[in-house]
Design an enzyme around this catalytic site. Structure first.
Site, PDB file in Angstrom:
ATOM      1  CB  SER A  60      -3.779  -4.277  -9.990  1.00 13.18           C
ATOM      2  OG  SER A  60      -5.062  -4.018 -10.525  1.00 13.18           O
TER       3      SER A  60
ATOM      4  CE1 TYR B 176      -2.493   0.913  -9.959  1.00 10.32           C
ATOM      5  CE2 TYR B 176      -4.128  -0.417 -11.121  1.00 10.32           C
ATOM      6  CZ  TYR B 176      -3.399  -0.142  -9.977  1.00 10.32           C
ATOM      7  OH  TYR B 176      -3.564  -0.925  -8.855  1.00 10.32           O
TER       8      TYR B 176
HETATM    9  N1  LIG Z   1      -7.345  -0.523  -3.585  1.00 10.54           N
HETATM   10  C1  LIG Z   1      -7.510  -1.223  -4.673  1.00 10.54           C
HETATM   11  O1  LIG Z   1      -8.637  -1.318  -5.215  1.00 10.54           O
HETATM   12  C2  LIG Z   1      -6.352  -1.939  -5.305  1.00 10.54           C
HETATM   13  C3  LIG Z   1      -6.625  -2.886  -6.284  1.00 10.54           C
HETATM   14  C4  LIG Z   1      -5.569  -3.555  -6.895  1.00 10.54           C
HETATM   15  C5  LIG Z   1      -4.274  -3.283  -6.518  1.00 10.54           C
HETATM   16  N2  LIG Z   1      -4.023  -2.344  -5.562  1.00 10.54           N
HETATM   17  C6  LIG Z   1      -2.633  -2.063  -5.231  1.00 10.54           C
HETATM   18  O2  LIG Z   1      -2.439  -2.215  -3.852  1.00 10.54           O
HETATM   19  C7  LIG Z   1      -1.394  -1.350  -3.400  1.00 10.54           C
HETATM   20  C8  LIG Z   1      -1.879  -0.533  -2.212  1.00 10.54           C
HETATM   21  O3  LIG Z   1      -2.988   0.224  -2.619  1.00 10.54           O
HETATM   22  P1  LIG Z   1      -4.026   0.882  -1.603  1.00 10.54           P
HETATM   23  O4  LIG Z   1      -5.372   0.638  -2.161  1.00 10.54           O
HETATM   24  O5  LIG Z   1      -3.708   0.494  -0.213  1.00 10.54           O
HETATM   25  O6  LIG Z   1      -3.699   2.420  -1.845  1.00 10.54           O
HETATM   26  P2  LIG Z   1      -3.604   3.664  -0.831  1.00 10.54           P
HETATM   27  O7  LIG Z   1      -4.571   3.508   0.270  1.00 10.54           O
HETATM   28  O8  LIG Z   1      -3.671   4.877  -1.688  1.00 10.54           O
HETATM   29  O9  LIG Z   1      -2.150   3.495  -0.265  1.00 10.54           O
HETATM   30  C9  LIG Z   1      -1.039   3.615  -1.115  1.00 10.54           C
HETATM   31  C10 LIG Z   1       0.222   3.565  -0.290  1.00 10.54           C
HETATM   32  O10 LIG Z   1       1.344   3.738  -1.177  1.00 10.54           O
HETATM   33  C11 LIG Z   1       2.132   4.791  -0.670  1.00 10.54           C
HETATM   34  N3  LIG Z   1       2.818   5.491  -1.748  1.00 10.54           N
HETATM   35  C12 LIG Z   1       2.285   6.101  -2.828  1.00 10.54           C
HETATM   36  N4  LIG Z   1       3.243   6.671  -3.574  1.00 10.54           N
HETATM   37  C13 LIG Z   1       4.420   6.406  -2.927  1.00 10.54           C
HETATM   38  C14 LIG Z   1       5.774   6.719  -3.181  1.00 10.54           C
HETATM   39  N5  LIG Z   1       6.144   7.444  -4.252  1.00 10.54           N
HETATM   40  N6  LIG Z   1       6.713   6.296  -2.317  1.00 10.54           N
HETATM   41  C15 LIG Z   1       6.369   5.574  -1.222  1.00 10.54           C
HETATM   42  N7  LIG Z   1       5.103   5.241  -0.929  1.00 10.54           N
HETATM   43  C16 LIG Z   1       4.149   5.656  -1.771  1.00 10.54           C
HETATM   44  C17 LIG Z   1       1.180   5.700   0.089  1.00 10.54           C
HETATM   45  O11 LIG Z   1       1.854   6.399   1.116  1.00 10.54           O
HETATM   46  P3  LIG Z   1       2.337   7.931   1.048  1.00 10.54           P
HETATM   47  O12 LIG Z   1       1.286   8.688   0.293  1.00 10.54           O
HETATM   48  O13 LIG Z   1       2.456   8.282   2.488  1.00 10.54           O
HETATM   49  O14 LIG Z   1       3.649   7.887   0.355  1.00 10.54           O
HETATM   50  C18 LIG Z   1       0.264   4.665   0.746  1.00 10.54           C
HETATM   51  O15 LIG Z   1       0.846   4.189   1.932  1.00 10.54           O
HETATM   52  C19 LIG Z   1      -1.039  -0.478  -4.626  1.00 10.54           C
HETATM   53  O16 LIG Z   1       0.116  -0.998  -5.249  1.00 10.54           O
HETATM   54  C20 LIG Z   1      -2.234  -0.624  -5.524  1.00 10.54           C
HETATM   55  O17 LIG Z   1      -1.923  -0.440  -6.876  1.00 10.54           O
HETATM   56  C21 LIG Z   1      -5.032  -1.673  -4.948  1.00 10.54           C
END
Ligand SMILES: NC(=O)c1ccc[n+]([C@@H]2O[C@H](COP(=O)([O-])OP(=O)(O)OC[C@H]3O[C@@H](n4cnc5c(N)ncnc54)[C@H](OP(=O)(O)O)[C@@H]3O)[C@@H](O)[C@H]2O)c1
Length: 264
Positions: free
Chosen positions: A139, A152
């Site tokens: 991120s 985070y």
């Molecule tokens: N969205 C943003 O603005 C943003 C910005 C920068 C970076 N990111 C990064 O991008 C990645 C994906 O984020 P996203 O926005 O797609 O978030 P999201 O929609 O909340 O999805 C998160 C995913 O991670 C899984 N997860 C969470 N805890 C877990 C665990 N303990 N074991 C296995 N799976 C787990 C969730 O599945 P389950 O709940 O089914 O386990 C879900 O599939 C993350 O690493 C996040 O930090 C996101």
């Protein structure tokens, strides 16, 4: 990506699910992992309808043996691994002094950082065999501090240090290490962000319509994998911010503060 075996953690929703959908269109063989088996199956069904071979593994990446099960599942089903995308992640939205229970920070570190460490350790023997690509979804908060995101940001900085170090160790091995630094992406991550009381904040403080769409983010990740890029900083603000940080770090602090206040 045709016939490449791609393991995606956190594939049940958000960026990971969209990545799976786009890779299915390109003929990849998919190993989709997350905790929510029902949501994983929905993503898998979509991918299978596009002709992809898919397996799902219900796993908590914060548990080492679950990460081992993901990789052995991949090897059993498809004979190896070409790409591991360490995407699973959890976030927070709380000022440090308002947090009632510090185990929130421990959990975020376990999922975001140790999850990537466990999965990488289990996948590396296969990636060495295939000359594959190891991806860390970090991120912009992994490159600079962000208020309300202490734990985070720490976990994402930890990922950056880990993968940047491992890249040097892997020089000459044929394994590429690709780091992804998205800014805000419109997913459900904010609704599930942990608040000061340890519960999900439920309503996103971000103007979700104004930030990067999940399709664009996933497209850029696919491109980075195909090109075996070293890193991708996703937004213009992020790219400029990294340069500015060298010259005027307190200005970058103000930009980060404003982004949180404005929610975009
Ligand atoms: N969205 C943003 O603005 C943003 C910005 C920068 C970076 N990111 C990064 O991008 C990645 C994906 O984020 P996203 O926005 O797609 O978030 P999201 O929609 O909340 O999805 C998160 C995913 O991670 C899984 N997860 C969470 N805890 C877990 C665990 N303990 N074991 C296995 N799976 C787990 C969730 O599945 P389950 O709940 O089914 O386990 C879900 O599939 C993350 O690493 C996040 O930090 C996101």
């Amino acid at each position: 990506m045709k016939d490449k075996v791609v393991v995606i953690t956190g594939a049940s929703k958000g960026i990971g699910a969209e990545l799976a959908r786009q890779l299915a269109e390109r003929g990849a063989k998919l190993v989709l992992a997350a905790r929510n088996a029902g949501e994983l199956e929905t993503v898998a069904e979509y991918c299978k309808k596009r002709g992809a071979q898919v397996i799902t593994v219900r796993a908590d990446v914060g548990v080492e043996r679950d990460c081992a099960a993901i990789m052995s599942g991949a090897a059993l089903a498809f004979g190896g691994i070409d790409v591991l995308v360490n995407n699973a992640g959890a976030t927070m939205w709380a000022r440090f002094e308002d947090i009632q229970d510090l185990s929130i920070l421990e959990r975020i570190m376990r999922v975001n950082y140790m999850g990537a460490v466990y999965c990488t350790a289990q996948a590396l023997p296969y990636l060495r065999q295939s000359g594959g690509v190891l991806v860390g979804v970090s991120s912009l908060a992994g490159r600079t501090g962000v208020p309300t995101r202490t734990g985070y940001s720490a976990s994402k900085h930890a990922m950056t240090g880990f993968f940047d170090s491992l890249r040097i160790e892997l020089e000459g091995s044929g394994v590429a290490v690709t780091m992804i630094y998205p800014g805000f992406v419109s997913t459900g991550i904010r609704e599930n962000a942990t608040g000061p009381d340890g519960k999900p904040i439920a309503v996103s403080p971000v103007q979700e319509g104004q930030v990067m769409g999940v399709e664009e983010c996933a497209r850029r990740i696919v491109q980075a994998i195909e090109r075996r890029e070293r890193e991708v900083v996703m937004t213009a603000r992020g790219k400029i911010g990294l340069w500015l940080k060298l010259l005027a770090p307190s200005l970058v602090d103000r930009i980060a503060k404003r982004a949180i206040e404005k929610g975009r």
